[in-house]
Structure formats: structure tokens, C-alpha cells
Design a protein around this motif. Structure first.
Motif, PDB file in Angstrom:
ATOM      1  N   ARG A  50      18.651  11.837   9.088  1.00 58.28           N
ATOM      2  CA  ARG A  50      17.846  13.033   9.337  1.00 58.28           C
ATOM      3  C   ARG A  50      17.063  13.429   8.083  1.00 58.28           C
ATOM      4  O   ARG A  50      15.898  13.828   8.177  1.00 58.28           O
ATOM      5  CB  ARG A  50      18.737  14.188   9.800  1.00 58.28           C
ATOM      6  CG  ARG A  50      17.962  15.354  10.411  1.00 58.28           C
ATOM      7  CD  ARG A  50      18.908  16.420  10.959  1.00 58.28           C
ATOM      8  NE  ARG A  50      18.215  17.356  11.827  1.00 58.28           N
ATOM      9  CZ  ARG A  50      17.473  18.386  11.424  1.00 58.28           C
ATOM     10  NH1 ARG A  50      17.335  18.609  10.126  1.00 58.28           N
ATOM     11  NH2 ARG A  50      16.874  19.184  12.285  1.00 58.28           N
ATOM     12  N   ASN A  53      14.007  11.568   7.802  1.00 58.35           N
ATOM     13  CA  ASN A  53      13.120  11.757   8.954  1.00 58.35           C
ATOM     14  C   ASN A  53      13.136  10.547   9.888  1.00 58.35           C
ATOM     15  O   ASN A  53      12.114  10.180  10.491  1.00 58.35           O
ATOM     16  CB  ASN A  53      11.677  12.064   8.519  1.00 58.35           C
ATOM     17  CG  ASN A  53      10.857  12.637   9.664  1.00 58.35           C
ATOM     18  OD1 ASN A  53      11.378  13.362  10.514  1.00 58.35           O
ATOM     19  ND2 ASN A  53       9.571  12.303   9.702  1.00 58.35           N
ATOM     20  N   ARG A  54      14.318   9.917  10.041  1.00 52.29           N
ATOM     21  CA  ARG A  54      14.469   8.817  10.986  1.00 52.29           C
ATOM     22  C   ARG A  54      15.232   9.320  12.213  1.00 52.29           C
ATOM     23  O   ARG A  54      16.272   9.978  12.081  1.00 52.29           O
ATOM     24  CB  ARG A  54      15.251   7.656  10.356  1.00 52.29           C
ATOM     25  CG  ARG A  54      14.562   7.003   9.167  1.00 52.29           C
ATOM     26  CD  ARG A  54      13.317   6.235   9.592  1.00 52.29           C
ATOM     27  NE  ARG A  54      12.588   5.716   8.440  1.00 52.29           N
ATOM     28  CZ  ARG A  54      12.758   4.492   7.935  1.00 52.29           C
ATOM     29  NH1 ARG A  54      13.654   3.671   8.433  1.00 52.29           N
ATOM     30  NH2 ARG A  54      12.023   4.106   6.903  1.00 52.29           N
ATOM     31  N   SER A  55      14.730   9.002  13.368  1.00 55.22           N
ATOM     32  CA  SER A  55      15.384   9.406  14.609  1.00 55.22           C
ATOM     33  C   SER A  55      16.721   8.689  14.768  1.00 55.22           C
ATOM     34  O   SER A  55      16.836   7.492  14.503  1.00 55.22           O
ATOM     35  CB  SER A  55      14.501   9.071  15.809  1.00 55.22           C
ATOM     36  OG  SER A  55      15.208   9.251  17.020  1.00 55.22           O
ATOM     37  N   PRO A 394      10.150   8.098  13.610  1.00 53.69           N
ATOM     38  CA  PRO A 394      10.329   9.378  12.928  1.00 53.69           C
ATOM     39  C   PRO A 394      10.998  10.414  13.823  1.00 53.69           C
ATOM     40  O   PRO A 394      10.766  10.433  15.040  1.00 53.69           O
ATOM     41  CB  PRO A 394       8.895   9.802  12.593  1.00 53.69           C
ATOM     42  CG  PRO A 394       8.039   9.114  13.600  1.00 53.69           C
ATOM     43  CD  PRO A 394       8.733   7.808  13.895  1.00 53.69           C
ATOM     44  N   ARG A 395      11.825  11.219  13.234  1.00 57.08           N
ATOM     45  CA  ARG A 395      12.436  12.310  13.996  1.00 57.08           C
ATOM     46  C   ARG A 395      11.410  13.376  14.307  1.00 57.08           C
ATOM     47  O   ARG A 395      11.411  13.973  15.396  1.00 57.08           O
ATOM     48  CB  ARG A 395      13.591  12.931  13.186  1.00 57.08           C
ATOM     49  CG  ARG A 395      14.402  13.965  13.957  1.00 57.08           C
ATOM     50  CD  ARG A 395      15.369  14.711  13.053  1.00 57.08           C
ATOM     51  NE  ARG A 395      14.676  15.621  12.160  1.00 57.08           N
ATOM     52  CZ  ARG A 395      14.294  16.851  12.488  1.00 57.08           C
ATOM     53  NH1 ARG A 395      14.511  17.311  13.703  1.00 57.08           N
ATOM     54  NH2 ARG A 395      13.675  17.622  11.620  1.00 57.08           N
ATOM     55  N   CYS A 396      10.544  13.641  13.351  1.00 54.23           N
ATOM     56  CA  CYS A 396       9.508  14.650  13.506  1.00 54.23           C
ATOM     57  C   CYS A 396       8.155  14.037  13.173  1.00 54.23           C
ATOM     58  O   CYS A 396       7.970  13.495  12.075  1.00 54.23           O
ATOM     59  CB  CYS A 396       9.811  15.840  12.577  1.00 54.23           C
ATOM     60  SG  CYS A 396       8.598  17.171  12.651  1.00 54.23           S
TER      61      CYS A 396
END
Length: 399
Positions: A50, A53-55, A394-396
Motif C-alpha cells: 500500500r 501504491n501497489r494494488s 496502482p492502488r490509486c
């Protein structure tokens, strides 16, 4: 590969956690030390993903079903956050709005909520001898449904607090301690005081103090359980703690002085709970529907509590801890003297000084729950986490 994440994966690959695949999580002392360490390693790896920024979406669909038979803020939202982190939609089962209110059996309910469920999280901590047993009934029911071909997958059951243990809370507590003190090996010989503290309310569960003594004794710590005479926990959990301490090279003892427990302590955990014998009596009264008996018991216990208002985490007691800087823990919400009540578990100045660390402590719980789910759903957690990183999703989105 990110070097910090790689370190967690390297650690995970040295641990024997294969038996967690396809399993459930009921009590910490039913897990091996390697399995506990694997939960911590996966939790830290998920936190790192997280941060990068990795899903971590392990699933593209599916449900995480929760059932809370007692009030909850932190654990309720931690479970929902853990499900969301892994790509599951969280759905809370409201028994009052279900057919359970009309006499639907445990076996039927468990199967009906599980057609696309990957995990079921349950909090059932109110009645001695009931909560953990109910969780096993649900787990047995969905396992049978899977064997019979009714369910396409067997949901994992995660104990979100029962009458015996609160594993997600206590493991979050311990991960917080590890990060504050330099890892698991640094805990050996550290003194933790799990002490009763005064509350103006009645009937707080036993599962946190029992979970703490059942878990911290696995790590070679000097664990002190302190409470006034008559406020003992389940004898069988004390026996588990003694055996754990013997096997880990740590220490476990029971004292009846808060001052003795705090003296030289590295960590303090002052929290109210109801006496084991009283909780047994309450369970029996509820089972018989004896409302007059319940009211009489509540009055008796409030009067008993009032005799021990000096059991409070004060600045004076904190000065007696190791270097006067013990780490203060609480599962929250705390009864804060002069804030949430006239007299409570902790002085306001102590609580305020540790407010941010307490929030960080609570913040580990979503990752602990997510780690329990991932280890139950994938046979090779390290390979799964590496694949999630390599996917570079990317998470976001955005700049």
C-alpha cells in the motif's frame, strides 16, 4: 523488487505456514509459532504494498461476510478494510433483519450467506462457553456445504473476538510492539503488565486479557497478569499461558497489585474486565431468561468494581516503569478519568501522551485480518505477494 518488501518475503519463505491454507483462525495458541510469524510477515508486506501504491486485490469479486453480536467500531471497520484491500465486498449480516429471528438454524444460515463468500468474520464475546463454539458450528457447516457441492468454495472463518480470545486485536497489539521495540527477537525478556483497571461499567469481556497472556507468552516475554482478588480469567487460559512461557523461555505470573505489575515494566496494558465466575453466572442467567437475576448481578458487580477505583493507570505508576517510559497499550475505547467518566482506567494526561501510538496500534488490525485471509486462500503467500507487486497495478490512479 522493493528491498523492504523483499525482506518480508524472504522472511515468509523461511516459515512453515502451509497448513494455514484452506483453514480457519480461531485461537492464537492453536497456531504454531511459524504460522503466527507468517501472519506478521504478510501483514507487513501488505502494508508495504500500500505504501508503494501497489494494488493488493487478490480477488476481482466475492464477499467478506461479518456478523457482530456485540458492539464494535475498530474491528468492524478493520474487517471491512481488510476485505476491500483484497478485493472483496464487505457485507454485514444483521440478525434482526434475517431469518435467524424466525428460527433459521446455524447450518442453514451459514450456507445461505456463503454462496460467493470467501471469508466470514464473527464477533461473539458476550457469553462464556458460547462464542467460540458458535464459530466452530458455522465453520463446520460451511465445510460440509463445500464437501456436499452446495458451495463452490469454503469460506475461511476469522475470529473477530469470542469469549476466549481476541486474536486480531492481540496480534495487532503485538505487531505494534514489534515495530516500537525492534522486532520479535527484541521482545525476549521484556516485561508486559496485563492489568485489570477500574471501569464504571459492568461485564467487559475477558477475551483481551486472555488473548494477551495467551499470545505474548509465545515470544519469551515476562508476562504479568494483575487483578484484584476475585477478578480471575479462565483457568484453562492461564494454564495455556504457563505452558507457553515454559516452552518459549519466558515467564508468566499472576499478582494482585497494580504497582507490582507496573514496576520496571516495558509495556503496560491496563484494561477492565469482568470476573470469570461472574461471566459464567451471567451466561446461566441469560440462558434461563432470569432478568431479575441479571439486574441483581449487575448491581453486585458495579458495587464490587467501585471498591477498586484505585486501580488506575496514573502518571505516578508510569514513572515506576522501565526508564519511566513504558509503552502504553489499549484496545480502545478506554475509560478516561475526567473525560469519558469521572474515574476510569487511565488518567487523561497518560492517555493523551500515547494517543497517536494508540491510533497506530489500532491501524495494524486491518492488515492482520487481511493476512489471515490471504494465508488461508493461497498455498504460497510469498509467491502471491510477489505476483501482486510484479503486476504493477496502482492502488490509486493519477499523478
Amino acid at each position: 523488487m522493493d528491498s523492504v518488501l523483499q525482506g518480508f518475503l524472504n522472511r515468509l519463505e523461511t516459515l512453515d505456514s502451509g497448513r494455514m491454507y484452506g483453514g480457519d483462525f480461531f485461537l492464537t495458541w492453536e497456531k504454531t509459532r511459524d504460522e503466527l510469524d507468517a501472519v506478521f510477515a504478510v501483514a507487513d508486506a501488505l502494508r508495504r504494498l500500500r505504501a508503494l501504491n501497489r494494488s493488493a486485490r487478490l480477488f476481482d469479486s466475492g464477499l467478506g461476510v461479518s456478523l457482530f453480536r456485540d458492539n464494535s467500531t475498530r474491528t468492524r471497520f478493520s474487517f471491512a478494510s481488510a476485505c476491500n484491500l483484497l478485493g472483496l465486498a464487505a457485507q454485514d449480516l444483521d440478525e434482526g433483519k434475517s431469518q435467524i429471528a424466525h428460527g433459521e438454524t446455524v447450518r442453514e444460515t451459514a450456507n445461505m450467506i456463503s454462496f460467493m463468500a470467501e471469508v466470514i468474520g464473527i464477533r461473539d464475546d458476550m457469553y462464556i462457553g458460547r462464542g467460540n463454539r458458535y464459530m466452530h458450528d458455522v465453520a463446520d457447516a460451511v465445510a460440509q456445504g463445500f464437501r456436499d457441492g452446495v458451495l463452490e468454495q469454503k469460506p475461511t472463518l476469522v475470529n473477530l473476538q469470542c469469549d476466549i480470545d481476541h486474536p486480531t486485536q492481540c496480534m495487532a497489539d503485538l505487531l505494534h510492539i514489534m515495530h516500537e521495540m525492534g522486532g520479535a527477537e527484541a521482545l525476549r525478556g521484556k516485561k508486559i503488565a496485563m492489568t485489570w483497571a477500574y471501569s464504571p461499567s459492568y461485564g467487559k469481556p475477558l477475551s483481551v486479557p486472555q488473548g494477551v497472556i495467551g499470545l505474548m507468552t509465545r515470544f519469551g516475554m515476562d508476562v504479568v497478569l494483575a487483578h484484584p482478588e476475585g477478578y480471575g480469567v479462565m483457568p484453562q487460559v492461564e494454564a495455556v499461558a504457563r505452558q507457553n512461557a515454559q516452552e518459549s523461555g519466558g515467564r508468566f505470573r499472576v499478582v494482585h497489585s497494580m504497582a507490582e505489575a507496573f514496576e520496571g515494566a516495558d509495556i503496560v496494558y491496563p484494561k477492565s474486565w469482568a470476573p470469570f465466575e461472574a461471566m459464567e453466572k451471567r451466561t446461566d442467567l441469560y440462558g434461563r431468561g432470569d432478568l431479575d437475576g441479571i439486574r441483581a448481578l449487575e448491581k453486585e458487580l458495579l458495587q464490587q468494581n467501585a471498591q477498586h477505583q484505585d486501580w488506575c493507570c496514573t502518571e505516578a505508576l508510569m514513572r515506576t516503569t522501565h526508564n519511566a517510559k513504558a509503552l502504553y497499550l489499549h484496545c480502545l475505547p478506554a475509560d478516561i478519568s475526567g473525560v469519558s467518566c469521572e474515574n476510569g482506567e487511565v488518567e487523561a494526561s497518560v492517555f493523551d501522551r500515547y494517543r497517536l501510538p494508540l491510533y497506530r496500534e489500532a491501524g495494524y488490525k486491518p492488515y492482520i485480518i487481511a493476512a489471515m485471509i490471504l494465508l488461508a486462500k493461497r498455498p504460497n503467500a510469498a509467491a502471491t505477494l510477489r505476483a501482486l507487486y510484479d503486476r504493477e497495478a496502482p492502488r490509486c490512479w493519477g499523478i
